[in-house]
Write a protein that holds these residues in place. Structure first.
Motif, PDB file in Angstrom:
ATOM      1  N   TYR A  47     -58.921   0.342 -34.485  1.00  0.00           N
ATOM      2  CA  TYR A  47     -58.380  -0.693 -33.595  1.00  0.00           C
ATOM      3  C   TYR A  47     -57.533  -0.047 -32.509  1.00  0.00           C
ATOM      4  CZ  TYR A  47     -60.035  -3.846 -37.183  1.00  0.00           C
ATOM      5  OH  TYR A  47     -60.843  -4.508 -38.074  1.00  0.00           O
ATOM      6  N   ALA A  48     -57.803  -0.447 -31.266  1.00  0.00           N
ATOM      7  CA  ALA A  48     -57.018   0.019 -30.125  1.00  0.00           C
ATOM      8  C   ALA A  48     -55.769  -0.850 -30.003  1.00  0.00           C
ATOM      9  CB  ALA A  48     -57.848  -0.060 -28.849  1.00  0.00           C
ATOM     10  N   VAL A  49     -54.609  -0.187 -29.863  1.00  0.00           N
ATOM     11  CA  VAL A  49     -53.342  -0.915 -29.786  1.00  0.00           C
ATOM     12  C   VAL A  49     -52.486  -0.336 -28.675  1.00  0.00           C
ATOM     13  CG1 VAL A  49     -53.391  -1.416 -32.266  1.00  0.00           C
ATOM     14  CG2 VAL A  49     -52.167   0.612 -31.442  1.00  0.00           C
ATOM     15  N   ARG A  50     -51.447  -1.125 -28.337  1.00  0.00           N
ATOM     16  CA  ARG A  50     -50.369  -0.615 -27.487  1.00  0.00           C
ATOM     17  C   ARG A  50     -49.216  -0.285 -28.425  1.00  0.00           C
ATOM     18  NH1 ARG A  50     -52.488  -4.713 -23.119  1.00  0.00           N
ATOM     19  NH2 ARG A  50     -52.140  -6.223 -24.793  1.00  0.00           N
ATOM     20  N   LYS A  51     -48.816   0.969 -28.413  1.00  0.00           N
ATOM     21  CA  LYS A  51     -47.869   1.484 -29.401  1.00  0.00           C
ATOM     22  C   LYS A  51     -46.577   0.656 -29.453  1.00  0.00           C
ATOM     23  CE  LYS A  51     -45.554   5.865 -30.583  1.00  0.00           C
ATOM     24  NZ  LYS A  51     -44.165   5.442 -30.325  1.00  0.00           N
ATOM     25  N   THR A  52     -46.032   0.284 -28.297  1.00  0.00           N
ATOM     26  CA  THR A  52     -44.756  -0.467 -28.284  1.00  0.00           C
ATOM     27  C   THR A  52     -44.913  -1.831 -28.940  1.00  0.00           C
ATOM     28  OG1 THR A  52     -45.274  -1.247 -26.052  1.00  0.00           O
ATOM     29  CG2 THR A  52     -43.887   0.728 -26.237  1.00  0.00           C
ATOM     30  N   GLU A  53     -46.060  -2.463 -28.771  1.00  0.00           N
ATOM     31  CA  GLU A  53     -46.284  -3.772 -29.391  1.00  0.00           C
ATOM     32  C   GLU A  53     -46.418  -3.641 -30.909  1.00  0.00           C
ATOM     33  OE1 GLU A  53     -48.602  -5.873 -25.614  1.00  0.00           O
ATOM     34  OE2 GLU A  53     -49.660  -5.547 -27.525  1.00  0.00           O
ATOM     35  N   LEU A  54     -47.086  -2.577 -31.346  1.00  0.00           N
ATOM     36  CA  LEU A  54     -47.253  -2.375 -32.786  1.00  0.00           C
ATOM     37  C   LEU A  54     -45.915  -2.098 -33.463  1.00  0.00           C
ATOM     38  CD1 LEU A  54     -49.398  -2.223 -35.014  1.00  0.00           C
ATOM     39  CD2 LEU A  54     -49.555   0.231 -34.589  1.00  0.00           C
ATOM     40  N   GLU A  55     -45.007  -1.433 -32.735  1.00  0.00           N
ATOM     41  CA  GLU A  55     -43.678  -1.160 -33.288  1.00  0.00           C
ATOM     42  C   GLU A  55     -42.868  -2.445 -33.468  1.00  0.00           C
ATOM     43  OE1 GLU A  55     -42.246   1.601 -30.430  1.00  0.00           O
ATOM     44  OE2 GLU A  55     -43.158   3.354 -31.407  1.00  0.00           O
ATOM     45  N   GLN A  56     -43.199  -3.473 -32.695  1.00  0.00           N
ATOM     46  CA  GLN A  56     -42.486  -4.750 -32.784  1.00  0.00           C
ATOM     47  C   GLN A  56     -43.093  -5.673 -33.844  1.00  0.00           C
ATOM     48  OE1 GLN A  56     -42.667  -6.316 -28.800  1.00  0.00           O
ATOM     49  NE2 GLN A  56     -41.618  -4.542 -27.904  1.00  0.00           N
ATOM     50  N   ASN A  57     -44.395  -5.528 -34.073  1.00  0.00           N
ATOM     51  CA  ASN A  57     -45.087  -6.413 -35.016  1.00  0.00           C
ATOM     52  C   ASN A  57     -46.291  -5.677 -35.583  1.00  0.00           C
ATOM     53  OD1 ASN A  57     -46.296  -8.461 -36.452  1.00  0.00           O
ATOM     54  ND2 ASN A  57     -46.152  -9.974 -34.804  1.00  0.00           N
ATOM     55  N   ASN A  58     -46.342  -5.531 -36.904  1.00  0.00           N
ATOM     56  CA  ASN A  58     -47.448  -4.771 -37.488  1.00  0.00           C
ATOM     57  C   ASN A  58     -48.676  -5.631 -37.781  1.00  0.00           C
ATOM     58  OD1 ASN A  58     -46.596  -6.216 -39.677  1.00  0.00           O
ATOM     59  ND2 ASN A  58     -46.458  -4.454 -41.079  1.00  0.00           N
ATOM     60  N   THR A  59     -48.673  -6.878 -37.338  1.00  0.00           N
ATOM     61  CA  THR A  59     -49.853  -7.733 -37.449  1.00  0.00           C
ATOM     62  C   THR A  59     -50.187  -8.274 -36.060  1.00  0.00           C
ATOM     63  OG1 THR A  59     -49.336  -8.362 -39.726  1.00  0.00           O
ATOM     64  CG2 THR A  59     -50.859  -9.780 -38.512  1.00  0.00           C
ATOM     65  N   LEU A  60     -51.411  -7.998 -35.598  1.00  0.00           N
ATOM     66  CA  LEU A  60     -51.837  -8.383 -34.254  1.00  0.00           C
ATOM     67  C   LEU A  60     -53.147  -9.164 -34.338  1.00  0.00           C
ATOM     68  CD1 LEU A  60     -51.239  -4.958 -32.431  1.00  0.00           C
ATOM     69  CD2 LEU A  60     -49.703  -6.941 -32.459  1.00  0.00           C
ATOM     70  N   ARG A  61     -53.301 -10.065 -33.395  1.00  0.00           N
ATOM     71  CA  ARG A  61     -54.541 -10.839 -33.345  1.00  0.00           C
ATOM     72  C   ARG A  61     -55.634 -10.028 -32.650  1.00  0.00           C
ATOM     73  NH1 ARG A  61     -56.773 -14.157 -29.680  1.00  0.00           N
ATOM     74  NH2 ARG A  61     -54.909 -14.031 -28.345  1.00  0.00           N
ATOM     75  N   THR A  75     -52.030  -8.293 -28.786  1.00  0.00           N
ATOM     76  CA  THR A  75     -53.324  -8.301 -29.468  1.00  0.00           C
ATOM     77  C   THR A  75     -53.840  -6.877 -29.606  1.00  0.00           C
ATOM     78  OG1 THR A  75     -54.617  -8.540 -27.429  1.00  0.00           O
ATOM     79  CG2 THR A  75     -53.880 -10.575 -28.513  1.00  0.00           C
ATOM     80  N   CYS A  76     -54.921  -6.722 -30.356  1.00  0.00           N
ATOM     81  CA  CYS A  76     -55.588  -5.433 -30.529  1.00  0.00           C
ATOM     82  C   CYS A  76     -57.075  -5.603 -30.240  1.00  0.00           C
ATOM     83  CB  CYS A  76     -55.370  -4.882 -31.935  1.00  0.00           C
ATOM     84  SG  CYS A  76     -56.043  -5.926 -33.255  1.00  0.00           S
ATOM     85  N   VAL A  77     -57.759  -4.478 -30.101  1.00  0.00           N
ATOM     86  CA  VAL A  77     -59.196  -4.492 -29.800  1.00  0.00           C
ATOM     87  C   VAL A  77     -59.929  -3.664 -30.857  1.00  0.00           C
ATOM     88  CG1 VAL A  77     -60.982  -3.795 -28.148  1.00  0.00           C
ATOM     89  CG2 VAL A  77     -58.825  -4.771 -27.328  1.00  0.00           C
ATOM     90  N   ARG A  78     -60.925  -4.270 -31.496  1.00  0.00           N
ATOM     91  CA  ARG A  78     -61.782  -3.519 -32.415  1.00  0.00           C
ATOM     92  C   ARG A  78     -62.539  -2.469 -31.614  1.00  0.00           C
ATOM     93  NH1 ARG A  78     -63.233  -1.021 -36.796  1.00  0.00           N
ATOM     94  NH2 ARG A  78     -65.035  -1.807 -37.986  1.00  0.00           N
ATOM     95  N   ILE A  79     -62.531  -1.211 -32.079  1.00  0.00           N
ATOM     96  CA  ILE A  79     -63.150  -0.140 -31.313  1.00  0.00           C
ATOM     97  C   ILE A  79     -63.905   0.796 -32.252  1.00  0.00           C
ATOM     98  CG2 ILE A  79     -61.162   1.451 -31.388  1.00  0.00           C
ATOM     99  CD1 ILE A  79     -61.811   2.050 -28.382  1.00  0.00           C
ATOM    100  N   MET A  80     -65.022   1.328 -31.766  1.00  0.00           N
ATOM    101  CA  MET A  80     -65.854   2.227 -32.551  1.00  0.00           C
ATOM    102  C   MET A  80     -65.774   3.646 -31.975  1.00  0.00           C
ATOM    103  SD  MET A  80     -66.710  -0.116 -34.578  1.00  0.00           S
ATOM    104  CE  MET A  80     -67.867   0.703 -35.675  1.00  0.00           C
ATOM    105  N   THR A  81     -66.124   4.606 -32.806  1.00  0.00           N
ATOM    106  CA  THR A  81     -66.085   6.014 -32.393  1.00  0.00           C
ATOM    107  C   THR A  81     -66.923   6.218 -31.126  1.00  0.00           C
ATOM    108  OG1 THR A  81     -65.821   6.713 -34.683  1.00  0.00           O
ATOM    109  CG2 THR A  81     -66.563   8.382 -33.097  1.00  0.00           C
ATOM    110  N   GLY A  82     -66.317   6.861 -30.125  1.00  0.00           N
ATOM    111  CA  GLY A  82     -67.006   7.143 -28.868  1.00  0.00           C
ATOM    112  C   GLY A  82     -66.900   6.049 -27.840  1.00  0.00           C
ATOM    113  N   ALA A  83     -66.384   4.894 -28.239  1.00  0.00           N
ATOM    114  CA  ALA A  83     -66.272   3.779 -27.291  1.00  0.00           C
ATOM    115  C   ALA A  83     -65.114   4.006 -26.324  1.00  0.00           C
ATOM    116  CB  ALA A  83     -66.071   2.473 -28.044  1.00  0.00           C
TER     117      ALA A  83
END
Length: 411
Positions: free
Chosen positions: A63-77, A96-104
């Protein structure tokens, strides 16, 4: 008096110098489709026209995330998906987060990818269990492997099966290479017969051409097989005249000794020049080098092991230089402890066939047995040469010798 008439034998190092010094590398180039370029030598430095990878991409499924947002909340839509060849498009909502695959492709603003093993999923909500998230975690940045403009291969490199797919990743479809040197070769001797015939008294099968041809090709050259030439001076001369018109180098097997039916020396003196005739090497003493009007000449001994060894030790560097293969290197010498004795008389550099093993980080070596220049099975069993110095004598068990591991050219 020429060097071939002088008493004594020419040292190997001197012979190599005499062979290589007059050779000028080819300047003839061709452009080939990449899929046809294997084994050819690059005519120019190969520069990368692009970055590899050409975009930031994920090193993991996750999952692709923004580090600062993840530090504030460990559950993302979950906001969407980014697959290889199908990147996430549109605005990426905050929190929010983005489902991501290897190489994407990495979505803009992403600074970490959390591998899926460190997450749990409940519907469209993703919980993250990564304890520490470093900046750019699991992200392969643009140009991480190769940057645009990098020299990825030097001029004079011979293209291998490892190079071709790397070049393909750069989008290069055609490549400039040197033309392969053409090497005509033939065996001489009335005693030689082709495979498939019935031998009569005093006859043997011609095995040398079956070793010479793959070596020429493994050395990166085009092989032209002219067959078996009988011990007839007129026929041999005609073959030399023909061979030099279709090749850059002419190689013979046999006919370089001092027997009454060995005409090669006389013909070479008539058609060209003799550089040297006898070497302080074993096996392979009656090796000849010279030039014809339109080609270089290498005369191999007739004994099978001698022919292959002199091809490997003497002809290989000549063909490498002629073909512009500036990255070619001679085999490295490695010290090894002997587990068997090696018989040797002083006077010639001796290449003995052997098998090495590595025990507790120490190279150990033992003979393959019969070292006669006509005993080819010992060559087939070997994985290295024990190279014994010119003035060295017998070698006992437990002594240190220099070995050279067989290069891929002999496999």
């Amino acid at each position: 008096m020429g060097c071939c008439d002088a008493p004594g034998l020419m040292p190997l190092e001197e012979a190599l110098e005499k062979m290589l010094s007059p050779i000028n590398p080819t300047t003839k180039t061709i452009t080939l489709p990449l899929q046809e370029a294997l084994g050819f030598v690059l005519a120019d430095n190969l520069l990368s026209p692009i970055n590899v990878p050409p975009f930031d991409n994920s090193a993991m499924d996750g999952y692709a995330v923004r580090k600062t947002e993840l530090e504030q909340n460990n559950t993302l839509r979950l906001a969407g998906k980014s697959f290889a060849g199908q990147p996430y498009e549109g605005e990426w909502p905050q929190g929010t987060c983005v489902r991501i695959m290897t190489g994407a492709q990495i979505p803009e603003g992403c600074d970490a990818v959390i591998m899926q093993e460190n997450t749990s999923v409940e519907g469209e909500w993703i919980s993250f269990h990564q304890e520490q998230v470093k900046p750019n975690l699991n992200i392969r940045p643009t140009g991480d492997d190769i940057s645009q403009g990098d020299v990825v291969l030097d001029k004079g490199s011979r293209l291998t099966a490892r190079d071709i797919p790397m070049i393909a990743t750069l989008g290069i479809s055609h490549i400039s290479v040197f033309e392969k040197p053409k090497v005509a070769f033939f065996s001489t001797g009335d005693e030689l017969k082709p495979l498939g015939t019935t031998l009569k008294a005093g006859q043997i099968y011609d095995s040398n051409r079956y070793g010479i041809k793959p070596l020429i090709e493994n050395f990166g050259c085009e092989a032209i097989d002219l067959g078996i030439i009988p011990d007839c001076q007129e026929t041999l001369k005609a073959t030399f005249l023909h061979a030099q018109t279709i090749s850059d180098v002419v190689i013979t097997s046999g006919g370089v000794s001092v027997g009454e039916a060995d005409y090669t020396k006389d013909i070479l003196e008539e058609l060209g020049q003799i550089g040297f005739w006898k070497l302080a090497i074993k096996p392979g003493k009656p090796f000849a080098f010279g030039s014809l009007d339109d080609a270089w000449f290498c005369g191999l001994p007739g004994n099978p092991v001698s022919a292959i060894l002199t091809m490997y030790v003497l002809v290989q560097p000549l063909l490498a230089k002629l073909g512009g293969h500036t990255q070619w290197q001679a085999p490295q010498s490695i010290p090894a402890k002997t587990n068997t004795a090696f018989k040797k008389s002083p006077g010639r550099t001796d290449y003995q066939r052997a098998v090495y093993t590595i025990n507790d980080g120490v190279f150990e070596v033992e003979t393959t047995g019969n070292q006669s220049s006509g005993a080819f099975r010992s060559m087939s069993l070997a994985n290295c040469f024990v190279v014994l110095e010119r003035e060295r004598g017998n070698v006992g068990v437990g002594e240190t010798v220099q070995i050279q591991l067989l290069s891929p050219a002999l496999y």
